[in-house]
Enzyme design. Structure first.
Site, PDB file in Angstrom:
ATOM      1  N   ARG A   1     -63.990 -43.634 -61.389  1.00  0.00           N
ATOM      2  CA  ARG A   1     -65.368 -43.945 -60.989  1.00  0.00           C
ATOM      3  C   ARG A   1     -65.484 -44.204 -59.488  1.00  0.00           C
ATOM      4  NH1 ARG A   1     -67.148 -48.421 -65.083  1.00  0.00           N
ATOM      5  NH2 ARG A   1     -64.945 -48.684 -64.766  1.00  0.00           N
TER       6      ARG A   1
ATOM      7  N   LYS B   1     -53.588 -45.805 -77.491  1.00  0.00           N
ATOM      8  CA  LYS B   1     -53.849 -46.812 -78.499  1.00  0.00           C
ATOM      9  C   LYS B   1     -54.727 -47.894 -77.888  1.00  0.00           C
ATOM     10  CE  LYS B   1     -51.210 -50.515 -78.484  1.00  0.00           C
ATOM     11  NZ  LYS B   1     -51.028 -51.131 -77.177  1.00  0.00           N
TER      12      LYS B   1
ATOM     13  N   HIS C   1     -46.354 -44.658 -77.296  1.00  0.00           N
ATOM     14  CA  HIS C   1     -45.281 -44.330 -76.344  1.00  0.00           C
ATOM     15  C   HIS C   1     -43.900 -44.745 -76.856  1.00  0.00           C
ATOM     16  CE1 HIS C   1     -45.739 -48.517 -74.908  1.00  0.00           C
ATOM     17  NE2 HIS C   1     -44.559 -48.383 -74.365  1.00  0.00           N
TER      18      HIS C   1
ATOM     19  N   LYS D   1     -39.435 -43.063 -76.618  1.00  0.00           N
ATOM     20  CA  LYS D   1     -38.254 -43.774 -76.095  1.00  0.00           C
ATOM     21  C   LYS D   1     -36.987 -43.159 -76.693  1.00  0.00           C
ATOM     22  CE  LYS D   1     -40.570 -48.222 -75.413  1.00  0.00           C
ATOM     23  NZ  LYS D   1     -40.499 -48.553 -74.004  1.00  0.00           N
TER      24      LYS D   1
ATOM     25  N   GLU E   1     -41.003 -59.944 -74.707  1.00  0.00           N
ATOM     26  CA  GLU E   1     -41.295 -59.578 -73.313  1.00  0.00           C
ATOM     27  C   GLU E   1     -41.264 -60.822 -72.468  1.00  0.00           C
ATOM     28  OE1 GLU E   1     -44.821 -57.231 -72.300  1.00  0.00           O
ATOM     29  OE2 GLU E   1     -45.202 -57.103 -74.431  1.00  0.00           O
TER      30      GLU E   1
ATOM     31  N   ASP F   1     -51.934 -55.314 -80.812  1.00  0.00           N
ATOM     32  CA  ASP F   1     -51.408 -54.699 -79.599  1.00  0.00           C
ATOM     33  C   ASP F   1     -50.011 -54.097 -79.814  1.00  0.00           C
ATOM     34  OD1 ASP F   1     -51.563 -54.221 -76.713  1.00  0.00           O
ATOM     35  OD2 ASP F   1     -49.961 -55.711 -76.559  1.00  0.00           O
TER      36      ASP F   1
ATOM     37  N   HIS G   1     -46.674 -49.886 -82.317  1.00  0.00           N
ATOM     38  CA  HIS G   1     -45.278 -49.609 -81.969  1.00  0.00           C
ATOM     39  C   HIS G   1     -44.281 -50.112 -83.015  1.00  0.00           C
ATOM     40  CE1 HIS G   1     -47.263 -48.731 -78.300  1.00  0.00           C
ATOM     41  NE2 HIS G   1     -47.273 -49.957 -77.808  1.00  0.00           N
TER      42      HIS G   1
ATOM     43  N   LYS H   1     -45.180 -62.463 -76.054  1.00  0.00           N
ATOM     44  CA  LYS H   1     -45.236 -62.393 -74.589  1.00  0.00           C
ATOM     45  C   LYS H   1     -44.693 -63.704 -74.030  1.00  0.00           C
ATOM     46  CE  LYS H   1     -48.726 -58.915 -73.881  1.00  0.00           C
ATOM     47  NZ  LYS H   1     -47.908 -57.767 -73.480  1.00  0.00           N
TER      48      LYS H   1
HETATM   49  C1  BG6 Z   1     -48.323 -51.638 -74.772  1.00  0.00           C
HETATM   50  C2  BG6 Z   1     -49.003 -52.956 -74.999  1.00  0.00           C
HETATM   51  O1  BG6 Z   1     -48.776 -50.684 -75.693  1.00  0.00           O
HETATM   52  O2  BG6 Z   1     -46.924 -51.810 -74.922  1.00  0.00           O
HETATM   53  C3  BG6 Z   1     -48.482 -53.983 -74.011  1.00  0.00           C
HETATM   54  O3  BG6 Z   1     -50.395 -52.804 -74.853  1.00  0.00           O
HETATM   55  C4  BG6 Z   1     -46.986 -54.095 -74.112  1.00  0.00           C
HETATM   56  O4  BG6 Z   1     -49.075 -55.261 -74.227  1.00  0.00           O
HETATM   57  C5  BG6 Z   1     -46.358 -52.723 -73.993  1.00  0.00           C
HETATM   58  O5  BG6 Z   1     -46.552 -54.907 -73.040  1.00  0.00           O
HETATM   59  C6  BG6 Z   1     -44.868 -52.785 -74.263  1.00  0.00           C
HETATM   60  O6  BG6 Z   1     -44.313 -51.550 -73.960  1.00  0.00           O
HETATM   61  P1  BG6 Z   1     -42.829 -51.468 -73.423  1.00  0.00           P
HETATM   62  O7  BG6 Z   1     -42.563 -50.005 -73.327  1.00  0.00           O
HETATM   63  O8  BG6 Z   1     -42.839 -52.144 -72.076  1.00  0.00           O
HETATM   64  O9  BG6 Z   1     -41.982 -52.190 -74.393  1.00  0.00           O
END
Ligand code: BG6
Length: 488
Positions: free
Chosen positions: A45, A147, A177, A181, A215, A234, A239, A339
């Site tokens: 934008r 997502k 994603h 991996k 994380e 999330d 995942h 987190k």
């Molecule tokens: C994302 C989430 O899809 O995946 C994030 O929205 C998360 O909150 C992340 O931190 C984790 O991905 P990775 O590859 O860093 O483990």
């Protein structure tokens, strides 16, 4: 070498694009994985021109490249880039986008990567469709959806209904994603390219399976999205349920996209639905309080910018699931994510049962441990098999030892998940993307918990940032020998 394509990235100036997508394109360039006529058109934008976009990429993306930067790669990469300013919610601007692409004579194969908020997917696809940009008469057209796909099973269904009007399933790339991996793919290779474990991979020999994603980061600047989402939506719905599916599914008929996805769907559909009365025995949530992470004092979740002052959004979620099929009946699967934990660590750990008879006297056994198979998904990429062996010496004395494989490559064969997935879109390989019924089955697993939590707005447990989550989550385990494993 991949085919020619115009890669149109919506939301190109946003966080995901700047931290993952643009770096991934850069690395693909570095390793010459892109055909000469792949163009990358950033849509944003901001009122920028191409030069301003190039400056931004040169300042914010390229300097962080893996393995350093070289001028020629940088130059080649920049030649592919362009910027187009538009409001993605303004239907009439899509005609201008179409003209911009054709005026530049860019490839007519087009991938539209929607790095957007979930409520913008449907309008963006509708406007692309109405502008004729999804018609495949002069080249293929594919849409990549980030997502979360919906907010729950019902909203995912509504979203899919709107997409169906403009997009065929074979044009739809729902990205997760984690499937890109290397170690996640190794889960499949380990299971299906080796015979050794298969006879043991079931309820007769396995006590339980754990999946942990920890994380050491906070929500950062993403609270606007995260506070309406929470850890269950999330991470777990997407995942971590994918990891569960790969570790527990039956061998597919082949490694083709449909065969693989059929097995994942079947597995997710076999998860025993969590009844309302069982939510508190099978799920736990908590929020980080102030604490110390990596030597730094960090604020509580409630003090983060853009978090509602009375938010009960969870930054930690844990789940116990059962899979009601012949292979897994009675085996608990424990999943957790959080987190602001002490370290970044994603592991899948399989704990075996004890042998049916203990032959060695108590004085000969240092510690009675069962076998474990542990997959280090990240940051360490490894497979560890823990066994009991005899210590050296005359006497019989047992000890735990392990067979370890470290699988991380060097700069030439290390890649980020997004690199693989961006290329797969160009190749038309959907095996690492999600089918709608998979997403739906995953929502069905977590929906009962989300509904119960949504009704409990008065209280949420907390854990100090920098710790491995709340003590309360331990109550999910079936017996005292079970506990979360955080080491590889
Ligand atoms: C994302 C989430 O899809 O995946 C994030 O929205 C998360 O909150 C992340 O931190 C984790 O991905 P990775 O590859 O860093 O483990």
């Amino acid at each position: 070498m991949a085919q020619s394509c115009t890669y149109v990235v919506f939301g190109a100036t946003g966080n995901l694009s700047m931290t993952k997508l643009m770096p991934a394109f850069y690395h693909l360039e570095k390793h010459r994985r892109l055909a000469d006529d792949v163009k990358i058109l950033a849509i944003g934008r901001r009122d920028w021109n191409r030069e301003e976009w190039l400056e931004t990429v040169k300042d914010a993306v390229i300097p962080k490249a893996r393995g350093g930067i070289t001028d020629d790669v940088c130059e080649r990469f920049c030649q592919r880039l362009d910027y187009f300013k538009m409001d993605i919610l303004a239907a009439d601007e899509y005609e201008n986008l179409k003209q911009h692409i054709s005026a530049n004579h860019w490839p007519t194969n087009m991938a539209f990567y929607l790095s957007l908020g979930p409520d913008q997917f449907a309008p963006a696809v509708e406007y692309l469709g109405k502008a004729g940009l999804l018609k495949q008469d002069s080249g293929w057209r594919r849409v990549v959806l980030e997502k979360p796909f919906g907010y729950d099973a019902e909203s995912a269904k509504q979203l899919q209904k709107r997409l169906n009007k403009h997009l065929d399933e074979e044009q739809t790339y729902r990205i997760d994603h984690y499937l890109g991996k290397g170690m996640v793919q190794n889960l499949m290779v380990f299971r299906f390219a080796n015979l050794m474990m298969e006879p043991l991979w079931n309820r007769n020999y396995i006590d339980h399976i754990q999946i942990t994603h920890a994380e050491d980061k906070s929500v950062g600047t993403r609270a606007g999205y995260y506070d309406t989402s929470g850890a269950m939506r999330d991470m777990i719905q997407s995942h971590l349920l994918q990891l569960l599916a790969l570790v527990a599914m039956e061998p597919p008929a082949s490694m083709e996209a449909e065969a693989l996805r059929n097995e994942k769907v079947k597995l997710l559909q076999s998860v025993r639905p969590i009844m309302k009365k069982n939510v508190h025995n099978q799920a736990y949530r908590a929020q980080y309080a102030e604490g110390v992470v990596n030597g730094q004092t960090v604020p509580a979740y409630l003090q983060e910018p853009d978090v509602a002052e009375d938010s009960v959004t969870e930054t930690y979620a844990a789940l116990k699931l059962y899979i009601d099929n012949w292979r897994w009946a009675g085996v608990p699967f424990y999943i957790q994510t959080g987190k602001n934990m002490p370290k970044n660590r994603t592991i899948v750990a399989i704990r075996f049962k004890h042998p049916p008879k203990q032959f060695f006297r108590e004085s000969q056994v240092k510690k009675m441990e069962p076998n474990w198979v542990v997959f280090g998904i990240q940051p360490e990429e490894s497979i560890r098999i823990e066994i009991t062996a005899k210590q050296p010496g005359l006497e019989i004395m047992t000890e735990q030892t392990s067979l370890d494989a470290t699988l991380k490559g060097d700069d030439n064969n290390t890649y980020d998940a997004y690199e693989e997935l961006l290329l797969d879109v160009i190749k038309g390989d959907r095996s690492l993307f999600l089918r709608y019924d998979e997403v739906k089955a995953a929502w069905n697993v977590v929906d009962p918990v989300l509904q119960a939590w949504a009704a409990e707005t008065a209280y949420i447990d907390t854990y100090p940032a920098g710790t491995w989550g709340p003590d309360g989550a331990k109550k999910l385990f079936d017996h005292p020998e079970q506990c979360w494993r955080y080491h590889y």
